[in-house]
Design a protein around this motif. Structure first.
Motif, short mmCIF file in Angstrom:
data_model
loop_
_atom_site.label_atom_id
_atom_site.label_comp_id
_atom_site.label_asym_id
_atom_site.label_seq_id
_atom_site.Cartn_x
_atom_site.Cartn_y
_atom_site.Cartn_z
N LEU B 288 14.26 16.59 -9.41
CA LEU B 288 13.18 15.61 -9.26
C LEU B 288 13.21 14.95 -7.90
O LEU B 288 12.23 14.91 -7.18
N LEU B 289 14.36 14.34 -7.57
CA LEU B 289 14.50 13.66 -6.27
C LEU B 289 15.06 14.66 -5.26
O LEU B 289 16.22 14.59 -4.87
N ASP B 290 14.24 15.62 -4.85
CA ASP B 290 14.72 16.59 -3.87
C ASP B 290 14.60 16.03 -2.45
O ASP B 290 14.08 14.92 -2.26
N GLU B 291 15.05 16.79 -1.48
CA GLU B 291 15.09 16.31 -0.10
C GLU B 291 13.69 15.93 0.41
O GLU B 291 13.52 14.91 1.08
N THR B 292 12.68 16.74 0.05
CA THR B 292 11.32 16.49 0.54
C THR B 292 10.80 15.15 0.00
O THR B 292 10.26 14.33 0.75
N LEU B 293 10.97 14.93 -1.31
CA LEU B 293 10.49 13.69 -1.92
C LEU B 293 11.23 12.48 -1.34
O LEU B 293 10.61 11.45 -1.04
N VAL B 294 12.55 12.62 -1.17
CA VAL B 294 13.33 11.51 -0.61
C VAL B 294 12.85 11.18 0.80
O VAL B 294 12.69 10.01 1.15
N HIS B 295 12.53 12.23 1.56
CA HIS B 295 12.04 12.00 2.92
C HIS B 295 10.69 11.28 2.90
O HIS B 295 10.47 10.32 3.64
N HIS B 296 9.79 11.74 2.00
CA HIS B 296 8.47 11.09 1.88
C HIS B 296 8.62 9.64 1.44
O HIS B 296 7.95 8.76 1.97
N LEU B 297 9.48 9.41 0.45
CA LEU B 297 9.69 8.04 -0.05
C LEU B 297 10.24 7.15 1.06
O LEU B 297 9.79 6.01 1.23
N SER B 298 11.20 7.67 1.81
CA SER B 298 11.79 6.89 2.91
C SER B 298 10.73 6.56 3.94
O SER B 298 10.68 5.46 4.48
N HIS B 299 9.84 7.55 4.20
CA HIS B 299 8.77 7.35 5.18
C HIS B 299 7.80 6.27 4.68
O HIS B 299 7.38 5.39 5.44
N THR B 300 7.49 6.35 3.37
CA THR B 300 6.54 5.38 2.78
C THR B 300 7.11 3.97 2.86
O THR B 300 6.41 3.02 3.17
N PHE B 301 8.38 3.84 2.52
CA PHE B 301 8.98 2.51 2.49
C PHE B 301 9.66 2.12 3.82
O PHE B 301 10.41 1.16 3.89
N HIS B 302 9.42 2.95 4.85
CA HIS B 302 9.90 2.65 6.21
C HIS B 302 11.42 2.48 6.28
O HIS B 302 11.92 1.65 7.01
N THR B 303 12.13 3.25 5.48
CA THR B 303 13.59 3.22 5.61
C THR B 303 14.02 4.53 6.27
O THR B 303 13.28 5.51 6.25
N ARG B 304 15.21 4.51 6.83
CA ARG B 304 15.68 5.71 7.53
C ARG B 304 16.17 6.74 6.53
O ARG B 304 17.03 6.45 5.71
N SER B 305 15.57 7.91 6.56
CA SER B 305 15.97 8.97 5.63
C SER B 305 17.14 9.75 6.22
O SER B 305 17.23 9.95 7.43
N PRO B 306 18.04 10.22 5.39
CA PRO B 306 19.12 11.06 5.91
C PRO B 306 18.58 12.39 6.45
O PRO B 306 19.29 13.12 7.12
N PHE B 307 17.31 12.70 6.14
CA PHE B 307 16.75 13.97 6.59
C PHE B 307 15.82 13.81 7.79
O PHE B 307 15.17 14.75 8.22
N SER B 308 15.70 12.57 8.30
CA SER B 308 14.84 12.37 9.47
C SER B 308 15.59 12.78 10.73
O SER B 308 16.81 12.88 10.73
#
Lengths: 164, 311
Positions: B288-308
């Protein structure tokens, strides 16, 4: 060759440290002091109906042998082969009127080996668990749940009939 | 009414404790999955950790913290020792090797007798009869609620550490190894060393969970450390997602918190859980919480993603 030795060396070191650690622990082990006053708990259950349902009677005595009244008992159950992922809702046991005797009914999800837990609180705290084999009962019969033996949980599995 | 409240809270405390401890095992499987290893043997480290913590607590009267640390150390050491000869294995071969080790450890625990006289009879591991009288909670009058608090505290600390790790070069390296180890090696990542480190961390986490479990239930036996336990741990990580350390927790919450606790599908829960895992493997293989979704969520909430992209 270089990689092999790079693997062997830490493996041997790790093994030596483990053995040394176990030896040190073994040498330092001591016996605890005597006389903790653990209560005696006897659990008897019968199964019946769909579910199946499990009627349990618990006899609790203090360490010196006198019945323990006024305690709060919670009975729960889980499948030992699937700990944490197959549990049923605990039920409060009610006094039967007989000295130190309590009873509760559990609704199991299936037949098989269940670890029935008795959690005692109040005048003293204790936790006891017994592995019981719940058989299939025909019609309206009530069948005694027997202590589970090694092999009751299937091939290559080890179960026990009497646990604390 | 208050009786009902007490009953619900006793059930809730038990369920929350189970979920927190199971999360440790699921996180342990998650760590292995990060480096591309499907391990069906994490339950062995959980069991070894449980026995080690129990021995330290019961036979050496060690304080709880030391006993738990001992359980974690035992799990880490055993996992590291297993990782050394299996370093060159991958895929099915690695999965079978870990499964075989899990069964080997369980059967070995069934043959381990080491008892000493105690105040109410012998104490210590007694083969297939298990290891009873791990009475630290009872002797120190720690309530199940207080122990749940401690378990949650440990889980939060573990999560914080893993979240921190994922933002470090080390965490990125682990994911690179999991995606393509040859490419990772070409980038200068020490794949073998990181895999050994990950195995030790995963084993330590499972051992810590085992120590917490042993003290919560007051007894353990080899039958508890069945392969199904390890399979569930992998299932939770795969279902919840491999994009973040919260993924395995989500998997645990879905199964134990939703399917089991709600009793929505009595008797069919395991079938539904197995079906869900199969569907996810087909349609969403990283959970469910795969890398793509985590990246999108981080982008939405303006937090730094480990995949950015990083500097």
């Amino acid at each position: 060759m270089k990689m092999k030795s790079a693997i062997r060396r830490p493996f041997a070191t790790g093994l030596m440290v483990t053995l040394l650690g176990v030896a040190c622990l073994q040498a330092q082990a001591h016996s605890p002091a005597s006389g903790s006053g653990k209560p005696q708990v006897e659990l008897k259950c019968v199964s019946y109906g769909k579910g199946p349902m499990l009627d349990c009677v618990v006899d609790v005595k203090r360490a010196e042998g006198t019945p323990l009244d006024g305690a709060q008992l919670m009975l729960g159950a889980m499948m030992p082969s699937m700990p944490m992922a197959h549990t049923i809702k605990p039920m409060k046991a009610a006094p039967t009127g007989a000295p130190g005797q309590y009873k509760a009914t559990l609704e199991l999800e299936m037949l098989g080996v269940w670890a029935v837990d008795v959690d005692i609180s109040g005048p003293l705290r204790e936790k006891v668990s017994r592995n019981l084999l719940v058989h299939e009962c025909k019609g309206n019969d009530r069948c005694a749940a027997t202590p589970a033996k090694p092999g009751d949980m299937g091939p290559m599995r080890h179960g026990t009939g009497h646990r604390h | 009414m208050s009786e009902l409240g007490g009953l619900i809270s006793a059930h809730a405390v038990g369920l929350a404790s189970d979920m927190a401890i199971m999360s440790m095992l699921a996180l342990s499987a998650y760590l292995m999955l990060l480096v591309g290893r499907v391990s069906f043997g994490q339950q062995a480290f959980f069991g070894l950790g449980a026995y080690a913590a129990g021995v330290m607590s019961v036979m050496f009267q060690a304080p709880l913290a030391l006993a738990l640390a001992g359980g974690a150390a035992c799990g880490a050491l055993c996992s590291w020792l297993l990782a050394l000869p299996t370093l060159r294995l991958s895929g099915l071969h690695y999965a079978v090797a870990t499964l075989a080790f899990g069964e080997m450890a369980r059967i070995a625990l069934g043959g381990w007798h080491w008892q000493r006289p105690g105040p109410d009879g012998p104490v210590g591991p007694a083969g297939i009869e298990g290891f009873r009288d791990i009475r630290w909670l009872l002797e120190n009058d720690v309530s199940p609620g207080e122990y749940l608090g401690l378990t949650l505290l440990v889980l939060v600390a573990v999560l914080a550490l893993l979240m921190r790790l994922e933002r470090l070069r080390l965490g990125v390296g682990l994911r690179m190894i999991g995606q393509d180890d040859m490419l990772a090696a070409a980038q200068g990542i020490a794949c073998d060393r990181l895999r050994l480190l990950t195995a030790a961390m995963a084993g330590g986490l499972a051992g810590l969970g085992g120590g917490l479990y042993a003290h919560r239930t007051t007894y353990i036996e080899p039958a508890v450390f069945d392969p199904m336990l390890g399979v569930h741990a992998v299932g939770y990580a795969l279902l919840g997602g491999l994009g973040t350390a919260f993924g395995p927790l989500l998997g645990v919450m879905l199964d134990l918190g939703l399917l089991d606790a709600s009793r929505l599908f009595p008797g069919w829960r395991m079938v539904i859980f197995g079906g869900l895992v199969a569907l996810f493997l087909r349609w969403r293989p990283r959970g469910l919480l795969d890398e793509t979704l985590v990246h999108h969520l981080s982008h939405t909430f303006h937090t730094r993603s480990p995949f950015s992209n990083r500097q």
